[in-house]
Design a protein around this motif. Structure first.
Motif, short mmCIF file in Angstrom:
data_model
loop_
_atom_site.label_atom_id
_atom_site.label_comp_id
_atom_site.label_asym_id
_atom_site.label_seq_id
_atom_site.Cartn_x
_atom_site.Cartn_y
_atom_site.Cartn_z
N CYS A 157 9.18 24.46 9.00
CA CYS A 157 8.45 23.03 8.35
C CYS A 157 8.96 22.36 8.79
N GLN A 158 7.55 21.26 8.34
CA GLN A 158 7.35 19.88 9.27
C GLN A 158 7.09 19.15 7.99
N VAL A 159 8.24 17.58 8.05
CA VAL A 159 7.72 16.82 7.46
C VAL A 159 7.71 15.45 8.05
N GLU A 160 6.50 15.02 7.36
CA GLU A 160 5.70 13.82 8.17
C GLU A 160 5.72 12.84 7.13
N VAL A 161 6.12 10.85 7.16
CA VAL A 161 6.21 10.64 6.30
C VAL A 161 4.78 9.33 7.10
N GLY A 191 1.03 -1.36 -0.07
CA GLY A 191 0.46 0.34 -0.08
C GLY A 191 1.44 1.47 0.60
N PRO A 192 0.34 2.61 -0.03
CA PRO A 192 0.65 3.22 -0.53
C PRO A 192 1.84 4.34 1.15
N ILE A 193 2.42 4.97 1.29
CA ILE A 193 3.24 6.06 1.90
C ILE A 193 2.97 6.91 1.37
N GLU A 194 2.83 7.85 2.50
CA GLU A 194 2.35 9.37 2.63
C GLU A 194 2.82 10.16 2.87
N LEU A 195 3.10 11.44 2.33
CA LEU A 195 4.13 12.53 2.71
C LEU A 195 3.30 14.34 2.87
N VAL A 196 3.37 14.34 3.74
CA VAL A 196 2.95 15.23 4.18
C VAL A 196 3.97 16.62 5.01
N VAL A 197 3.79 17.32 4.37
CA VAL A 197 4.47 18.74 4.03
C VAL A 197 4.03 20.34 4.52
N GLU A 198 4.47 20.66 5.22
CA GLU A 198 3.62 21.92 6.21
C GLU A 198 4.73 23.01 6.47
#
Length: 149
Positions: free
Chosen positions: A82-86, A69-76
């Motif tokens: 900045c905050q990056v979440e995986v 399944g996909p992973i998700e990248l969130v960039v704020e």
């Protein structure tokens, strides 16, 4: 031009969220998204560091989590940094991201340094549970504006 030219920080937040394939092909896509996001809003976080740490998070998610399944990248992007979440489907916390390192990585091995880089180069990092697994994140503070004469 007379006087000093100072770049101002963005005053509003912006965010991006994208599903990435659970393959190594996700790494360059994630790096490109972070680079584009920072450039688009002329953000003052260090782009090279953001790209490097994003690549480490995405590579770890691909390599150390099961499933297709996909992973998700969130960039704020915020005025302060900045905050990056995986996001990935594995609820297990990542190795030594927030715990003290007990043994240093073998200098002759190719892997084993990603979490050390994230800890060393980010202003903060961590992980949190999500309804479908976990999110691993890092933050970078805004780099002070450069003055030019």
């Amino acid at each position: 031009m007379n006087g000093l030219a100072v770049h101002e920080r963005p005053t509003e937040s912006a965010s991006w969220r994208i599903a990435l394939p659970h393959t190594a092909a996700a790494v360059p896509v994630a790096r490109a998204l972070v680079r584009s996001a920072l450039a688009e809003v002329e953000h003052m976080a260090d782009c090279d560091t953001a790209e490097l740490l994003t690549a480490e998070l995405v590579a770890n998610a691909v390599e150390h989590t099961a499933g297709s399944g996909p992973i998700e990248l969130v960039v704020e992007l915020r005025p302060t940094g900045c905050q990056v979440e995986v996001h990935d489907p594995d609820p297990e916390p990542p190795g030594h991201l927030t715990r003290p390192v007990i043994e240093e990585p073998d200098p002759w091995q190719e892997g084993g340094r990603g979490l050390l880089l994230i800890r060393a180069l980010s202003s903060s990092c961590g992980h949190r549970p999500t309804s479908s697994g976990k999110a691993v994140w890092f933050r970078l503070s805004v780099v002070p504006a450069q003055r030019s004469a």
